[in-house]
Structures are given as structure tokens and as C-alpha cells.
Scaffold this motif. Structure first.
Motif, PDB file in Angstrom:
ATOM      1  N   ARG A   1       5.659 -13.751  -6.152  1.00  0.00           N
ATOM      2  CA  ARG A   1       5.979 -12.390  -5.728  1.00  0.00           C
ATOM      3  C   ARG A   1       4.735 -11.525  -5.876  1.00  0.00           C
ATOM      4  O   ARG A   1       3.944 -11.725  -6.804  1.00  0.00           O
ATOM      5  CB  ARG A   1       7.150 -11.831  -6.541  1.00  0.00           C
ATOM      6  N   ASN A   2       4.588 -10.588  -4.957  1.00  0.00           N
ATOM      7  CA  ASN A   2       3.422  -9.722  -5.033  1.00  0.00           C
ATOM      8  C   ASN A   2       3.839  -8.317  -4.606  1.00  0.00           C
ATOM      9  O   ASN A   2       3.793  -7.972  -3.423  1.00  0.00           O
ATOM     10  CB  ASN A   2       2.305 -10.279  -4.133  1.00  0.00           C
ATOM     11  N   PHE A   3       4.240  -7.517  -5.592  1.00  0.00           N
ATOM     12  CA  PHE A   3       4.736  -6.170  -5.310  1.00  0.00           C
ATOM     13  C   PHE A   3       3.661  -5.299  -4.657  1.00  0.00           C
ATOM     14  O   PHE A   3       3.959  -4.420  -3.853  1.00  0.00           O
ATOM     15  CB  PHE A   3       5.225  -5.533  -6.625  1.00  0.00           C
ATOM     16  N   SER A   4       2.396  -5.594  -4.980  1.00  0.00           N
ATOM     17  CA  SER A   4       1.316  -4.726  -4.483  1.00  0.00           C
ATOM     18  C   SER A   4       1.155  -4.816  -2.956  1.00  0.00           C
ATOM     19  O   SER A   4       0.436  -4.013  -2.361  1.00  0.00           O
ATOM     20  CB  SER A   4      -0.003  -5.076  -5.175  1.00  0.00           C
ATOM     21  N   LEU A   5       1.837  -5.780  -2.318  1.00  0.00           N
ATOM     22  CA  LEU A   5       1.750  -5.865  -0.850  1.00  0.00           C
ATOM     23  C   LEU A   5       2.694  -4.875  -0.156  1.00  0.00           C
ATOM     24  O   LEU A   5       2.672  -4.748   1.062  1.00  0.00           O
ATOM     25  CB  LEU A   5       2.097  -7.286  -0.380  1.00  0.00           C
ATOM     26  N   LEU A   6       3.545  -4.184  -0.970  1.00  0.00           N
ATOM     27  CA  LEU A   6       4.547  -3.302  -0.354  1.00  0.00           C
ATOM     28  C   LEU A   6       4.137  -1.840  -0.179  1.00  0.00           C
ATOM     29  O   LEU A   6       4.357  -1.270   0.894  1.00  0.00           O
ATOM     30  CB  LEU A   6       5.850  -3.350  -1.186  1.00  0.00           C
ATOM     31  N   PRO A   7       3.563  -1.187  -1.226  1.00  0.00           N
ATOM     32  CA  PRO A   7       3.418   0.272  -1.168  1.00  0.00           C
ATOM     33  C   PRO A   7       2.674   0.778   0.060  1.00  0.00           C
ATOM     34  O   PRO A   7       1.640   0.222   0.445  1.00  0.00           O
ATOM     35  CB  PRO A   7       2.641   0.612  -2.448  1.00  0.00           C
ATOM     36  N   ASP A   8       3.287   1.812   0.666  1.00  0.00           N
ATOM     37  CA  ASP A   8       2.678   2.573   1.764  1.00  0.00           C
ATOM     38  C   ASP A   8       2.389   1.756   3.015  1.00  0.00           C
ATOM     39  O   ASP A   8       1.651   2.205   3.883  1.00  0.00           O
ATOM     40  CB  ASP A   8       1.390   3.280   1.283  1.00  0.00           C
ATOM     41  N   ARG A   9       2.961   0.564   3.111  1.00  0.00           N
ATOM     42  CA  ARG A   9       2.746  -0.201   4.344  1.00  0.00           C
ATOM     43  C   ARG A   9       3.853   0.078   5.330  1.00  0.00           C
ATOM     44  O   ARG A   9       4.958   0.438   4.953  1.00  0.00           O
ATOM     45  CB  ARG A   9       2.713  -1.695   4.026  1.00  0.00           C
ATOM     46  N   LYS A  10       3.552  -0.107   6.600  1.00  0.00           N
ATOM     47  CA  LYS A  10       4.597   0.070   7.612  1.00  0.00           C
ATOM     48  C   LYS A  10       4.948  -1.299   8.200  1.00  0.00           C
ATOM     49  O   LYS A  10       4.069  -2.029   8.669  1.00  0.00           O
ATOM     50  CB  LYS A  10       4.115   1.014   8.711  1.00  0.00           C
ATOM     51  N   PHE A  11       6.232  -1.630   8.137  1.00  0.00           N
ATOM     52  CA  PHE A  11       6.710  -2.915   8.656  1.00  0.00           C
ATOM     53  C   PHE A  11       7.584  -2.669   9.890  1.00  0.00           C
ATOM     54  O   PHE A  11       8.154  -1.589  10.052  1.00  0.00           O
ATOM     55  CB  PHE A  11       7.545  -3.630   7.592  1.00  0.00           C
TER      56      PHE A  11
END
Ligand SMILES: Cc1cc2nc3c(=O)[nH]c(=O)nc-3n(C[C@H](O)[C@H](O)[C@H](O)COP(=O)(O)OP(=O)(O)OC[C@H]3O[C@@H](n4cnc5c(N)ncnc54)[C@H](O)[C@@H]3O)c2cc1C
Length: 283
Positions: free
Chosen positions: A3-13
Motif C-alpha cells: 500500500r502506498n498512501f502517498s500516491l493519493l493526495p491531491d491527484r485527479k483520477f
């Protein structure tokens, strides 16, 4: 799987999926394979809720024939066949026995008609299913008792066997998550969706919290899919009509070998299964 939580913040999917049970996992996997950028968050472990506590059956839904839901049964049988072909290591054929007792609610003729229809709706049996013998078979009292020695013999008239399929539900979810990751999806468990972000009356993302490091972040998404299972009803106001129900399984010493049983409870007529499960019996 890491798991890598740091890939989530402020990204647009393109797509954010909330809930890592079977519905969320399939949605994320399917969308990622179609080339969408996907994030899926799960508040606990993958398949940690209902999707690891099912009866492990990939079935066409024999019982829905009683309510004339032929379209549903046909669709479920087609999906069963597709899964048998696509994931033979995760979904395997399983034969069921159905005893007929003197006082059974459904007698021999009615059951025979239902099973003929079930086989008919399966259409092309397909090589995989036919290996296990999809077509139903009838057994007289002695032969059925011999095949299922754990059954009470009092009042037994005989029985049938028919073909369906079984899976390992938790592993199926894990495999879909692994597949979604390989296709580029960001999959983070122990990450809870805590709120939705809206703009102009439309959902455009969500706030999530890392359950391990207690950090929060915002994610943006063109579409958000909420596959939160029982939490959908519990957490949504105005869903009083949506009543939670509960199922119970007992894991018992192995009385079933390689075939399962579909039985009817004498007390209330409800249908239940006895299923072989890694050397044990799942009731
Ligand atoms: C007793 C029983 C037996 C069954 N047997 C069968 C069977 O044999 N065959 C069959 O096909 N079906 C069976 N079913 C039905 C099947 O198990 C369910 O339809 C299926 O597991 C539901 O999956 P789901 O993904 O919707 O929900 P779940 O598996 O419950 O997943 C929802 C997930 O969402 C997560 N979540 C919730 N809120 C949040 C949030 N805010 N943020 C992040 N994550 C969140 C939860 O932690 C959970 O992991 C059975 C059901 C029961 C109850």
C-alpha cells in the motif's frame, strides 16, 4: 501488494472507488483494464467484510426458478461459465446433491422440472462444466444414501445431483486488487473515505484518512463509485427502507468430500448448504 498512501493526495483520477469488497475490486479492475486512471480505498483489509464471509458459491441461483426469475438465472449461469473459463484456478465446478424426503416441500417431479430448466438455461454446457457433469442426475433412495451417507434415511425417497461452481471469495478479491494494481490502479487499504468533495452540486472527489498513519488527504475524481456494502445503508440518511440482514456460517469437521448438499431446514423451510471447504464442511 504494497500500500502506498502517498500516491493519493491531491491527484485527479478518472474513477475513485470506495470499498474493497468484491464489487469494488471488480469495478477497479475492470476500469483499470479499460485504461481509466483508478484509485480504490478500503477502510480495513481487502475483502475484510462480507466478501470473505460468503458461502463461496458461484451459482446460477436454482432457487430463483421458483419465483420465475428466468432472466436472472440465465445471466447468473452465463457469468458462472465465464468465470470458470477465465479463472479456473479460482472458480471450480462443484456438484450439489438435493435429497427428496416424503415431507419435502418440493417433490420429485417439481424438482426434476426445475433442474431440467436449470440445465436448459445453461445452454451450451461448455467443456469445463461438462467435465464435472453439468446435467442433473436422479438417484433412488439406496444410491442417494450411499452417495451422501451423512443424510438421515428416515423418509428419504431419493435425490438429485446437479452442477454449479465454488470459489475462494477472499482470494478472488485479492487477485482482482492485484490485477487492478498491475493495470495501473492505486489501491490503498486501511484508508477510509471520510467525506465527499462537491462542486456545483456534483461529487468531484473525496477526503480520505490513512488509518495507519492518521493522515488525511483530498482526492479528485471525475466519477466516484460507492461500493461500501452494508455501510451504504447504515451511513446514508433516508435509507430506512434498507434493512440489514445477517447470515451465519458454521465451519465443521469435514463430512462432505467433493460434493455439496442443498438442504431445507425443517423448522422454517429455509434453504441452506453444506459445502466442502478445504477439508472442512461449511454449513
Ligand atoms: C451469509 C451470506 C452468504 C453469501 N453467499 C454468497 C454466495 O455463496 N455467492 C455469492 O455470489 N454471493 C453470496 N453472498 C452475497 C455476497 O457475499 C455479497 O453480495 C458481496 O460480498 C457484497 O460485496 P460488496 O463489495 O458489496 O460488500 P463488502 O464485501 O461488504 O465490501 C464493502 C467494503 O466497503 C468498505 N467500506 C465501507 N465504508 C467505507 C469507507 N467509508 N471507506 C473505505 N471503505 C469502506 C468495507 O470495509 C468493506 O470491506 C452472500 C452474502 C451473505 C451475507
Amino acid at each position: 501488494m504494497k500500500r502506498n498512501f502517498s500516491l493519493l493526495p491531491d491527484r485527479k483520477f478518472d474513477l475513485l472507488v470506495c470499498g474493497g469488497g468484491i464489487y469494488g475490486a471488480w469495478t477497479a479492475y475492470d476500469a483499470a483494464l479499460r485504461g481509466l486512471s483508478v484509485a480504490i480505498v478500503e477502510q480495513g483489509d481487502w475483502a475484510g467484510a462480507t466478501s470473505s464471509a460468503s458461502s463461496k458459491l458461484i451459482h446460477g441461483g436454482l432457487r430463483y426458478l421458483e419465483t420465475y426469475d428466468f432472466k436472472l438465472v440465465r445471466k447468473a449461469i452465463q457469468e458462472r461459465q465465464r468465470l470458470l473459463e477465465l479463472a479456473p484456478h479460482r472458480v471450480w465446478p462443484l456438484r450439489f446433491g438435493v435429497p427428496v424426503y416424503r415431507d419435502s416441500r418440493i417433490g420429485t417431479l417439481q424438482l426434476k422440472a426445475g433442474l431440467m430448466l436449470y440445465d436448459f438455461l445453461a445452454g451450451r454446457p461448455g467443456e469445463i462444466m461438462s467435465d464435472a457433469g453439468i446435467a442433473h442426475r436422479h438417484f433412488d433412495r439406496a444410491a442417494f444414501s450411499e452417495r451422501f451417507p451423512a443424510l438421515a434415511r428416515d423418509g428419504l425417497k431419493g435425490g438429485f445431483t446437479y452442477g454449479d461452481a465454488q470459489t475462494d471469495d477472499a482470494r478472488l478479491v485479492l487477485e482482482l486488487i492485484a490485477g487492478a494494481m498491475s493495470a495501473g490502479a492505486v489501491c490503498v487499504n486501511y484508508c477510509r473515505l471520510t467525506g465527499l468533495v462537491e462542486a456545483g452540486g456534483l461529487v468531484c472527489g473525496a477526503t480520505v484518512r490513512d488509518q495507519i498513519d492518521d493522515k488525511s488527504a483530498q482526492i479528485f475524481s471525475r466519477q466516484t463509485v460507492y461500493t461500501a456494502g452494508q455501510w451504504t445503508s447504515a451511513s446514508q440518511p433516508g435509507r430506512e427502507w434498507c434493512r440489514l440482514s445477517k447470515g451465519v456460517h458454521l465451519v465443521m469437521p469435514g463430512t462432505m468430500t467433493d460434493e455439496a448438499l442443498l438442504l431445507t431446514a425443517k423448522s422454517d423451510g429455509r434453504v441452506f448448504f453444506m459445502i466442502p471447504w478445504y477439508g472442512m464442511t461449511l454449513l
